[in-house]
Design an enzyme around this catalytic site. Sequence first.
Site, PDB file in Angstrom:
ATOM      1  N   CYS A  33       4.292  10.588 -19.808  1.00  0.00           N
ATOM      2  CA  CYS A  33       3.928  10.987 -18.636  1.00  0.00           C
ATOM      3  C   CYS A  33       2.990  10.474 -17.837  1.00  0.00           C
ATOM      4  CB  CYS A  33       4.083  12.695 -18.435  1.00  0.00           C
ATOM      5  SG  CYS A  33       3.089  13.355 -17.002  1.00  0.00           S
ATOM      6  N   CYS A  36       0.209  12.619 -16.292  1.00  0.00           N
ATOM      7  CA  CYS A  36      -0.567  13.363 -17.311  1.00  0.00           C
ATOM      8  C   CYS A  36      -1.662  12.400 -17.779  1.00  0.00           C
ATOM      9  CB  CYS A  36       0.273  13.567 -18.523  1.00  0.00           C
ATOM     10  SG  CYS A  36       1.798  14.611 -18.056  1.00  0.00           S
TER      11      CYS A  36
END
Length: 108
Positions: A33, A36
């Site tokens: 991600c 993230c």
Amino acid sequence: MSENILAVNDDSFEQEVLKSETPTLVDFWAEWCGPCKALAPKIDELANQFMGKVKIVKVNIDDAPNTPAQFGVRGIPTLILFKDGKVVDTLVGNQPSEKLKELINKVL
């Protein structure tokens, strides 16, 4: 990851988050991600800034599939703030540092 951040999974979530006497910020994330990864340095900074006041834990959704489903996590990164085993608030997506501090201040 900061030494002040604890990695938890489905097995340790209840003990480390729901039964914690310290307010706990949970970062639901994954290795793949991008947002993230962009959020991670801000989470590290929070862990150092609020050490002893707020526990910060990370849940890798690939390693812990049950916990995100239990709390309705549909996208990552998702931050959920817990106090006394209850959800206080949730933020989704990469957030500015000020917004993260505002979230934590709700339980201090």
